[in-house]
Design an enzyme around this catalytic site. Structure first.
Site, PDB file in Angstrom:
ATOM      1  N   HIS A  91      12.187   0.730 -32.900  1.00 36.09           N
ATOM      2  CA  HIS A  91      10.914  -0.244 -31.627  1.00 36.09           C
ATOM      3  C   HIS A  91      10.846   0.334 -30.475  1.00 36.09           C
ATOM      4  CE1 HIS A  91      11.225  -3.943 -34.350  1.00 36.09           C
ATOM      5  NE2 HIS A  91      10.757  -2.754 -35.275  1.00 36.09           N
ATOM      6  N   ILE A  98       8.575  -0.041 -24.698  1.00 33.33           N
ATOM      7  CA  ILE A  98       9.818  -0.961 -25.951  1.00 33.33           C
ATOM      8  C   ILE A  98       8.943  -1.987 -26.319  1.00 33.33           C
ATOM      9  CG2 ILE A  98      11.914  -2.252 -26.500  1.00 33.33           C
ATOM     10  CD1 ILE A  98      11.882  -1.118 -23.586  1.00 33.33           C
ATOM     11  N   CYS A  99       8.797  -1.935 -27.765  1.00 36.74           N
ATOM     12  CA  CYS A  99       7.597  -2.458 -28.558  1.00 36.74           C
ATOM     13  C   CYS A  99       8.483  -4.282 -28.864  1.00 36.74           C
ATOM     14  CB  CYS A  99       7.497  -2.345 -29.849  1.00 36.74           C
ATOM     15  SG  CYS A  99       6.294  -3.764 -31.109  1.00 36.74           S
ATOM     16  N   LEU A 100       8.511  -5.148 -27.681  1.00 35.50           N
ATOM     17  CA  LEU A 100       9.516  -6.322 -28.066  1.00 35.50           C
ATOM     18  C   LEU A 100       8.202  -7.385 -27.354  1.00 35.50           C
ATOM     19  CD1 LEU A 100      12.118  -7.586 -28.278  1.00 35.50           C
ATOM     20  CD2 LEU A 100      12.535  -7.471 -25.915  1.00 35.50           C
ATOM     21  N   TRP A 154      -0.369  -4.897 -28.591  1.00 34.21           N
ATOM     22  CA  TRP A 154       1.347  -5.013 -29.521  1.00 34.21           C
ATOM     23  C   TRP A 154       0.762  -5.571 -30.974  1.00 34.21           C
ATOM     24  CZ3 TRP A 154       3.909  -1.012 -28.688  1.00 34.21           C
ATOM     25  CH2 TRP A 154       4.908  -0.917 -27.701  1.00 34.21           C
TER      26      TRP A 154
END
Lengths: 161, 428
Positions: A91, A98-100, A154
């Site tokens: 991620h 950051i894919c959060l 996202w």
């Protein structure tokens, strides 16, 4: 301490300033385990050192997070990226994005820098492979003009890691 | 506790507190409606937020400012000031707002005026539980770390187990208690690291016991310091809140800062502990700074007091940190709703905030306290803590009455000094 995104940013509102000062004071007394705030006089950009938790793929590895606060923090989420080199993680893109979800859609003003850090460390710790996201190259190419991850739409598909 | 609606209605609120104080640049605020809600006691008045914690003020967890009273979310009872609450509903948003604390959709707040004593007590109990849970977590970490180290040691010394056995044999045959490790310094660590096996001759048992005790004590002392720091900071705030009207000086007894009992009727498990630590510190002080531990304790209490203000913040914020960490990452499907402040939602989704506070927390910590208590006397046994050592460098007890009196006086002077000085540090 300037970048394109930093220059276009407005200075912190009074309320943001007050909150960040208190967050920093609290951090100094009680920092989240595994994190070190690098001392600067810039309240609007924090650089935080992360140490990979023991017993994980990132044990003992050191990484740096850069946290930029918008004018209307905490109503608006801060921008959080890894400074190069970013950890290899399904991620985390090679440009440090950051894919959060909590950094974007799921941000809540009740969260703090400290709680973000804990979430990121937990994301790192639960990883089972040191691997870039499948769409890494495409995404990074799209971001070449210095786009902020906050402008990305996202799609959070994985709730395991 | 819920307050009588009739009695509460049209509470006197100064006109200037019926509109935002300018914390944010509010867009789309219906000032008329806001004023009505505040006058009807459905929202907290817009008091200007205070930067510092003071008597009976509550901190808004969003702007970190202090207010006489806050609104509460219906879902999780978390507090929020009116101006932050107004920010929660994004302008022109078509979807209902999520609770910023527990993520329940269709966030709504209610206002119950100032907190009652019971509510304050409940909050403190909850804060305590979170802290206790944190302490347990930390203890677990320490233990895990120790086990890891132990394993490493065992692995690295496994090739020398034979040597350990040799030492055992030697111990039995010579049956001399004075033998110990000094004569076999190189094998010392082997003895220690192989302590897991149970078939041990008496002399080795003795060695291991000592070793274990020391290790336990180190660990416990650290915990004591952590716990004490946390407790003091909570209690200090408590005493600020409750005690400031009368005597603002915290009670000092026996040279230790006795925290006031928490509002809940249960006595604090660490009350005795704090005293024990203080007594221990005193003893240490008599011995001056020969012992490394005495530094630790003095430092710890200094830190307690310096950090107490922020310590309170910590206590305040832990519950929500927990929630954030656990907040589920899947996004709920939101449905359209144009509510008026979403005030009238009956849906009460209970206690995300308290789900971490297991009721067993208190007893677990109490047990820890007990075990540390039993560790204390061990240190007293250590000859270097004997008062006789203060009077002279040798442990001869004077024979004549006069000499004994002199010694007693010297001892009490030393004690008095010891009482003064460790607390000179923190309270300066």
């Amino acid at each position: 301490m300037t970048s394109t995104s930093a220059q276009s940013r407005k200075t912190l509102s009074k309320i943001a300033c007050n909150r960040l000062q208190k967050e920093l004071a609290e951090w100094q007394v009680n920092p989240p385990a595994g994190f070190k705030h690098k001392v600067t006089d810039n309240l609007q950009r924090w650089v935080i050192e992360v140490t990979g938790a023991s017993g994980t793929l990132y044990t003992g590895e050191l990484y740096q997070l850069q946290v930029d606060f918008p004018e209307h923090y905490p109503m608006e989420a801060p921008q959080v990226i890894f400074l190069p080199p970013a950890p290899a993680h399904p991620h985390i893109y090679s440009n440090g994005h950051i894919c959060l979800d909590i950094l974007y859609d799921s941000w809540s003003p009740a969260m703090t820098v400290s709680s973000i850090c804990i979430s990121i460390l937990s994301m790192l710790s639960s990883s089972t492979v040191k691997q870039r996201p499948v769409d890494n190259d495409r995404y990074v190419k799209n971001c070449r003009n210095g786009r902020s991850p906050k402008e990305t739409r996202w799609w959070f598909h994985d709730d395991k890691v | 506790m819920m307050g009588n609606k009739l009695g509460k209605k049209r509470q006197m609120v100064e006109e200037k507190y019926t509109r935002p104080q300018g914390l944010y640049q509010h867009k789309d605020v219906d000032h008329k409606k806001l004023r009505k809600l505040i006058l009807d006691s459905k929202l907290a008045p817009c008091f200007p937020g205070d930067e510092e914690c003071a008597l009976d003020l509550e901190e808004c967890p969003i702007c970190f400012l202090y207010y006489p009273s806050l609104n509460r979310s219906r879902c999780c009872m978390k507090g929020i000031c009116t101006e932050c609450f107004l920010q929660m509903k994004p302008p022109h948003s078509t979807r209902p707002t999520q609770c910023p604390f527990c993520k329940t959709s269709s966030y709504a707040v209610e206002y119950r005026g100032m907190r009652t004593k019971e509510e304050k007590g409940m909050e403190q109990v909850e804060e305590q539980r979170v802290i206790e849970a944190k302490i347990r977590m930390r203890q677990q970490e320490l233990q895990d770390e120790q086990e890891r180290m132990q394993k490493k040691l065992e692995i690295s010394s496994s090739s020398r187990v034979v040597a350990a056995a040799e030492v055992e044999d030697y111990g039995i045959s010579s049956s001399s208690i004075a033998v110990p490790s000094l004569r076999y310094p190189s094998q010392d660590n082997v003895v220690i690291s192989s302590q897991a096996s149970c078939t041990t001759p008496p002399f080795r048992h003795h060695l291991n016991a000592t070793q274990n005790r020391e290790e336990d004590f180190d660990l416990d002392l650290e915990e004591i310091m952590v716990m004490e720091a946390i407790w003091l900071s909570i209690q200090e705030c408590g005493s600020q809140r409750h005690g400031e009207m009368g005597s603002s000086v915290p009670p000092i007894s026996g040279g230790c800062y006795l925290p006031q009992a928490p509002p809940s009727s249960e006595a604090s498990p660490s009350n005795g502990l704090v005293c024990a630590v203080a007594a221990f510190a005193e003893r240490q002080h008599l011995n001056d700074s020969d012992h490394p531990l005495s530094h630790n304790i003095a430092n710890a209490s200094a830190i307690n007091c310096i950090s107490s203000r922020d310590g309170r913040q910590m206590a305040n914020y832990t519950p929500q940190n927990w929630i954030e960490v656990s907040s589920d990452s899947g996004r709920a499907v939101l449905r359209e709703e144009d509510g008026e402040w979403a005030m009238d939602h009956g849906s009460m989704i209970a206690e995300a905030g308290t789900s971490y506070s297991s009721s067993s927390g208190r007893t677990a910590v109490a047990a820890e306290v007990e075990s540390t208590g039993s560790a204390m006397p061990d240190t007293v046994e250590d000859p270097c803590f004997q008062p006789a050592m203060v009077a002279g460098n040798h442990s001869r007890i004077p024979e004549s009455f006069e000499e004994q009196m002199m010694l007693a006086m010297a001892f009490s002077v030393a004690e008095a000094q010891a009482r003064k000085s460790p607390h000179g540090l923190p309270w300066m």
